[in-house]
Scaffold this active site. Structure first.
Site, PDB file in Angstrom:
ATOM      1  N   SER A  27       0.753  -1.197   0.131  1.00  0.00           N
ATOM      2  CA  SER A  27      -0.062   0.091  -0.066  1.00  0.00           C
ATOM      3  C   SER A  27       0.863   1.325  -0.149  1.00  0.00           C
ATOM      4  O   SER A  27       1.972   1.227   0.279  1.00  0.00           O
ATOM      5  CB  SER A  27      -0.744   0.108   0.998  1.00  0.00           C
ATOM      6  OG  SER A  27      -1.721   1.164   1.320  1.00  0.00           O
ATOM      7  N   TYR A  49      -2.117  -1.831   9.904  1.00  0.00           N
ATOM      8  CA  TYR A  49      -2.382  -1.948   8.465  1.00  0.00           C
ATOM      9  C   TYR A  49      -1.170  -1.224   7.819  1.00  0.00           C
ATOM     10  O   TYR A  49      -0.341  -1.843   7.028  1.00  0.00           O
ATOM     11  CB  TYR A  49      -3.413  -1.115   7.704  1.00  0.00           C
ATOM     12  CG  TYR A  49      -3.522  -1.434   6.356  1.00  0.00           C
ATOM     13  CD1 TYR A  49      -4.182  -2.333   5.623  1.00  0.00           C
ATOM     14  CD2 TYR A  49      -3.399  -0.048   5.380  1.00  0.00           C
ATOM     15  CE1 TYR A  49      -4.203  -2.584   4.475  1.00  0.00           C
ATOM     16  CE2 TYR A  49      -3.272  -0.356   4.023  1.00  0.00           C
ATOM     17  CZ  TYR A  49      -3.846  -1.495   3.651  1.00  0.00           C
ATOM     18  OH  TYR A  49      -4.000  -1.796   2.345  1.00  0.00           O
TER      19      TYR A  49
END
Length: 193
Positions: A27, A49
């Site tokens: 990401s 995350y």
């Protein structure tokens, strides 16, 4: 877990005169500040995350360092920004109505800057592009981003990852230690049965 699975697959992936490619989904939200070698499972952190995606970036670099000579190449993709249930879970918890009002603004930003994908279907662009490349030609320090232009054209943009080579090696070593502990524990449990 990913390294353990990969290690089990090495006899298949690393064969004489054969090149294999491992592709990790990361990401643009991967950040060093969220990651700690002392807290791999992120028990005390606030950004699991970002931490896990940074760990994927580090691991990909380490795998290239250790396994390129055996014919295994590792790359990292970023599928883009997609509004999904996961996205709503990691972004600030505004009411759904507010997100619906913000979406046209995000769409305009996309058109003006060509910076991210707003639809989940376009996230595969970088993955497809990577499959079409020769793994040896890919830079292990690069993350390949799926993007969509303001006119709706999908493309892949390589961007250097902001990662630390020493931390990559330290993570790799720590994962090897954890793997050894897990294997010993499983062996002991098997003897006890």
């Amino acid at each position: 877990m990913a390294q353990l699975t990969l290690k089990e697959l090495l006899p298949v992936l690393c064969q004489l005169n054969h090149t294999s490619q491992g592709i990790w989904t990361s990401s643009s939200n991967a950040r060093c500040s969220a990651f700690s070698l002392k807290d791999l499972q992120h028990w005390t952190g606030t950004e699991p995350y970002s931490s896990s995606k940074y760990a994927s970036d580090l691991l990909s670099l380490a795998l290239n360092t250790h396994l390129n000579m055996k014919g295994l190449y590792s790359s990292v993709i970023c599928p883009g920004f997609a509004m999904t249930n996961l996205t709503y879970g990691i972004l600030p918890s505004f009411p759904t109505l507010l997100w619906n009002l913000l979406m046209p603004i995000l769409w305009l930003i996309r058109i003006c800057t060509n910076t991210f994908t707003l639809t989940p279907c376009n996230g595969a662009e970088a993955l497809f592009w990577l499959f079409m490349q020769k793994p040896k030609s890919l830079d292990p320090w690069t993350k390949y981003h799926s993007l969509t232009s303001g006119l709706g054209n999908n493309y892949t943009q390589p961007r250097k990852m902001d990662i630390d080579g020493d931390m990559s090696e330290a993570l790799y070593d720590k994962l090897l230690e954890l793997e050894d502990k897990v294997r010993r524990k499983l062996k002991e449990e098997k003897k006890g049965i």
